[in-house]
Design a protein around this motif. Structure first.
Motif, PDB file in Angstrom:
ATOM      1  N   PRO A  68      46.384  21.979  20.236  1.00 36.89           N
ATOM      2  CA  PRO A  68      45.113  21.626  20.978  1.00 36.89           C
ATOM      3  C   PRO A  68      45.366  20.749  22.224  1.00 36.89           C
ATOM      4  CG  PRO A  68      45.299  20.012  18.992  1.00 36.89           C
ATOM      5  CD  PRO A  68      46.381  20.884  18.884  1.00 36.89           C
ATOM      6  N   ALA A  69      44.620  21.018  23.272  1.00 40.31           N
ATOM      7  CA  ALA A  69      45.020  20.408  24.586  1.00 40.31           C
ATOM      8  C   ALA A  69      44.760  18.814  24.501  1.00 40.31           C
ATOM      9  CB  ALA A  69      44.312  20.828  25.568  1.00 40.31           C
ATOM     10  N   GLN A  70      43.767  18.218  23.475  1.00 45.40           N
ATOM     11  CA  GLN A  70      43.292  16.975  23.613  1.00 45.40           C
ATOM     12  C   GLN A  70      43.517  16.575  22.029  1.00 45.40           C
ATOM     13  OE1 GLN A  70      39.533  16.237  25.313  1.00 45.40           O
ATOM     14  NE2 GLN A  70      39.779  17.414  26.813  1.00 45.40           N
ATOM     15  N   ILE A  71      43.859  15.294  21.724  1.00 44.82           N
ATOM     16  CA  ILE A  71      43.654  14.859  20.382  1.00 44.82           C
ATOM     17  C   ILE A  71      43.275  13.381  20.636  1.00 44.82           C
ATOM     18  CG2 ILE A  71      45.066  13.954  18.455  1.00 44.82           C
ATOM     19  CD1 ILE A  71      47.072  15.946  19.070  1.00 44.82           C
ATOM     20  N   ALA A  72      42.380  12.707  19.879  1.00 39.74           N
ATOM     21  CA  ALA A  72      41.804  11.600  19.985  1.00 39.74           C
ATOM     22  C   ALA A  72      41.518  10.616  18.713  1.00 39.74           C
ATOM     23  CB  ALA A  72      40.379  11.716  20.783  1.00 39.74           C
ATOM     24  N   ILE A  73      41.635   9.316  18.890  1.00 39.09           N
ATOM     25  CA  ILE A  73      41.298   8.506  17.821  1.00 39.09           C
ATOM     26  C   ILE A  73      40.425   7.243  18.360  1.00 39.09           C
ATOM     27  CG2 ILE A  73      43.460   9.120  16.328  1.00 39.09           C
ATOM     28  CD1 ILE A  73      44.569   6.583  17.530  1.00 39.09           C
ATOM     29  N   THR A  74      39.895   6.424  17.594  1.00 39.94           N
ATOM     30  CA  THR A  74      39.272   5.105  18.112  1.00 39.94           C
ATOM     31  C   THR A  74      40.315   3.932  17.955  1.00 39.94           C
ATOM     32  OG1 THR A  74      37.286   6.193  17.416  1.00 39.94           O
ATOM     33  CG2 THR A  74      37.423   3.635  17.872  1.00 39.94           C
ATOM     34  N   VAL A  75      40.593   3.176  19.169  1.00 35.99           N
ATOM     35  CA  VAL A  75      41.197   2.091  18.946  1.00 35.99           C
ATOM     36  C   VAL A  75      40.441   0.849  19.272  1.00 35.99           C
ATOM     37  CG1 VAL A  75      43.113   3.314  19.290  1.00 35.99           C
ATOM     38  CG2 VAL A  75      41.866   2.437  21.295  1.00 35.99           C
ATOM     39  N   GLU A  76      40.961  -0.502  19.101  1.00 30.25           N
ATOM     40  CA  GLU A  76      40.129  -1.349  19.505  1.00 30.25           C
ATOM     41  C   GLU A  76      40.888  -2.615  20.184  1.00 30.25           C
ATOM     42  OE1 GLU A  76      37.663  -5.301  17.113  1.00 30.25           O
ATOM     43  OE2 GLU A  76      39.051  -3.955  15.996  1.00 30.25           O
ATOM     44  N   ALA A  77      40.400  -3.067  21.570  1.00 27.16           N
ATOM     45  CA  ALA A  77      41.093  -3.900  22.349  1.00 27.16           C
ATOM     46  C   ALA A  77      40.557  -5.274  21.726  1.00 27.16           C
ATOM     47  CB  ALA A  77      40.696  -3.784  23.673  1.00 27.16           C
ATOM     48  N   ARG A  78      41.201  -6.449  21.347  1.00 29.13           N
ATOM     49  CA  ARG A  78      40.639  -7.417  20.890  1.00 29.13           C
ATOM     50  C   ARG A  78      41.414  -8.610  21.095  1.00 29.13           C
ATOM     51  NH1 ARG A  78      43.098  -7.402  15.168  1.00 29.13           N
ATOM     52  NH2 ARG A  78      44.400  -5.465  15.166  1.00 29.13           N
ATOM     53  N   GLY A  79      41.834  -8.805  22.378  1.00 27.60           N
ATOM     54  CA  GLY A  79      42.086 -10.466  23.040  1.00 27.60           C
ATOM     55  C   GLY A  79      43.512 -10.755  23.339  1.00 27.60           C
ATOM     56  N   TYR A  80      44.638  -9.765  23.048  1.00 27.66           N
ATOM     57  CA  TYR A  80      45.720 -10.576  23.725  1.00 27.66           C
ATOM     58  C   TYR A  80      46.515  -8.945  24.264  1.00 27.66           C
ATOM     59  CZ  TYR A  80      46.966  -9.416  18.826  1.00 27.66           C
ATOM     60  OH  TYR A  80      47.144  -8.818  17.455  1.00 27.66           O
ATOM     61  N   PRO A  81      47.476  -9.333  25.155  1.00 28.23           N
ATOM     62  CA  PRO A  81      48.389  -8.139  25.738  1.00 28.23           C
ATOM     63  C   PRO A  81      48.973  -7.310  24.858  1.00 28.23           C
ATOM     64  CG  PRO A  81      48.922 -10.216  26.992  1.00 28.23           C
ATOM     65  CD  PRO A  81      47.981 -10.711  25.551  1.00 28.23           C
ATOM     66  N   THR A  82      48.764  -6.094  24.845  1.00 29.28           N
ATOM     67  CA  THR A  82      49.386  -5.093  23.857  1.00 29.28           C
ATOM     68  C   THR A  82      50.022  -4.166  24.476  1.00 29.28           C
ATOM     69  OG1 THR A  82      47.685  -5.661  22.160  1.00 29.28           O
ATOM     70  CG2 THR A  82      48.813  -3.258  21.868  1.00 29.28           C
ATOM     71  N   THR A  83      51.116  -3.537  23.952  1.00 27.07           N
ATOM     72  CA  THR A  83      51.685  -2.127  24.557  1.00 27.07           C
ATOM     73  C   THR A  83      51.642  -1.300  23.189  1.00 27.07           C
ATOM     74  OG1 THR A  83      53.651  -3.479  25.655  1.00 27.07           O
ATOM     75  CG2 THR A  83      54.202  -1.186  24.917  1.00 27.07           C
ATOM     76  N   LEU A  84      51.018  -0.179  23.679  1.00 27.41           N
ATOM     77  CA  LEU A  84      50.868   0.951  22.792  1.00 27.41           C
ATOM     78  C   LEU A  84      51.949   2.116  22.663  1.00 27.41           C
ATOM     79  CD1 LEU A  84      47.117   1.438  22.975  1.00 27.41           C
ATOM     80  CD2 LEU A  84      48.465   0.104  21.525  1.00 27.41           C
ATOM     81  N   ASN A  85      52.675   2.087  21.651  1.00 25.35           N
ATOM     82  CA  ASN A  85      53.570   3.202  21.690  1.00 25.35           C
ATOM     83  C   ASN A  85      53.381   4.469  20.835  1.00 25.35           C
ATOM     84  OD1 ASN A  85      55.439   1.835  23.092  1.00 25.35           O
ATOM     85  ND2 ASN A  85      56.183   0.793  21.200  1.00 25.35           N
ATOM     86  N   ILE A  86      52.994   5.570  21.380  1.00 22.41           N
ATOM     87  CA  ILE A  86      52.319   6.792  21.134  1.00 22.41           C
ATOM     88  C   ILE A  86      53.212   7.970  20.796  1.00 22.41           C
ATOM     89  CG2 ILE A  86      50.563   8.421  21.372  1.00 22.41           C
ATOM     90  CD1 ILE A  86      49.240   6.577  23.416  1.00 22.41           C
ATOM     91  N   THR A  87      53.373   8.508  19.573  1.00 22.47           N
ATOM     92  CA  THR A  87      54.067   9.729  19.149  1.00 22.47           C
ATOM     93  C   THR A  87      53.100  10.704  18.952  1.00 22.47           C
ATOM     94  OG1 THR A  87      55.438   8.424  17.733  1.00 22.47           O
ATOM     95  CG2 THR A  87      55.519  10.570  17.354  1.00 22.47           C
ATOM     96  N   VAL A  88      53.543  11.666  19.865  1.00 21.28           N
ATOM     97  CA  VAL A  88      52.746  12.948  19.900  1.00 21.28           C
ATOM     98  C   VAL A  88      53.214  14.320  19.407  1.00 21.28           C
ATOM     99  CG1 VAL A  88      51.600  14.327  21.474  1.00 21.28           C
ATOM    100  CG2 VAL A  88      51.867  11.954  22.226  1.00 21.28           C
ATOM    101  N   ASN A  89      52.629  14.537  18.216  1.00 19.92           N
ATOM    102  CA  ASN A  89      52.940  16.207  17.721  1.00 19.92           C
ATOM    103  C   ASN A  89      52.262  16.854  17.773  1.00 19.92           C
ATOM    104  OD1 ASN A  89      55.411  15.010  16.150  1.00 19.92           O
ATOM    105  ND2 ASN A  89      54.070  13.751  15.094  1.00 19.92           N
TER     106      ASN A  89
END
Length: 98
Positions: A68-89
């Motif tokens: 599929p051309a798009q895959i989505a999930i819900t995430v929450e931003a909640r107060g301090y610097p964050t790096t998101l490491n995403i694995t895409v299958n």
């Protein structure tokens, strides 16, 4: 997801970095959005660059050139610097905070 709080107008925002770190479709990933903030193709920043994201729950969408051309999930931003490491299958994504 958690990130650093700053204020943009009357909206609280958080600093988030998005990286694509692996998976069978990592090379086919063109962009990622969190809410209305975009990294990658047609984005306001490249992967690995911090951008401000609105606090609270947001849709994280991975865009890729395979189906599929798009895959989505819900995430929450909640107060301090964050790096998101995403694995895409082929039809799943995994998001880890660093």
């Amino acid at each position: 997801m958690a990130a650093h709080k700053t204020q943009r107008g009357t909206e609280m925002v958080t600093s988030v970095i998005v990286n694509i770190v692996g998976g069978t479709d990592a090379q086919n990933t063109t962009a990622v959005t969190i809410g209305n903030v975009r990294w990658g193709l047609n984005g306001t920043a490249n992967f690995g660059t911090a951008q401000n994201v609105a606090d609270g729950n947001s849709l994280l969408t991975v865009y890729k050139t395979t189906q599929p051309a798009q895959i989505a999930i819900t995430v929450e931003a909640r107060g301090y610097p964050t790096t998101l490491n995403i694995t895409v299958n082929a039809d799943t994504i995994s998001v880890q905070t660093a």
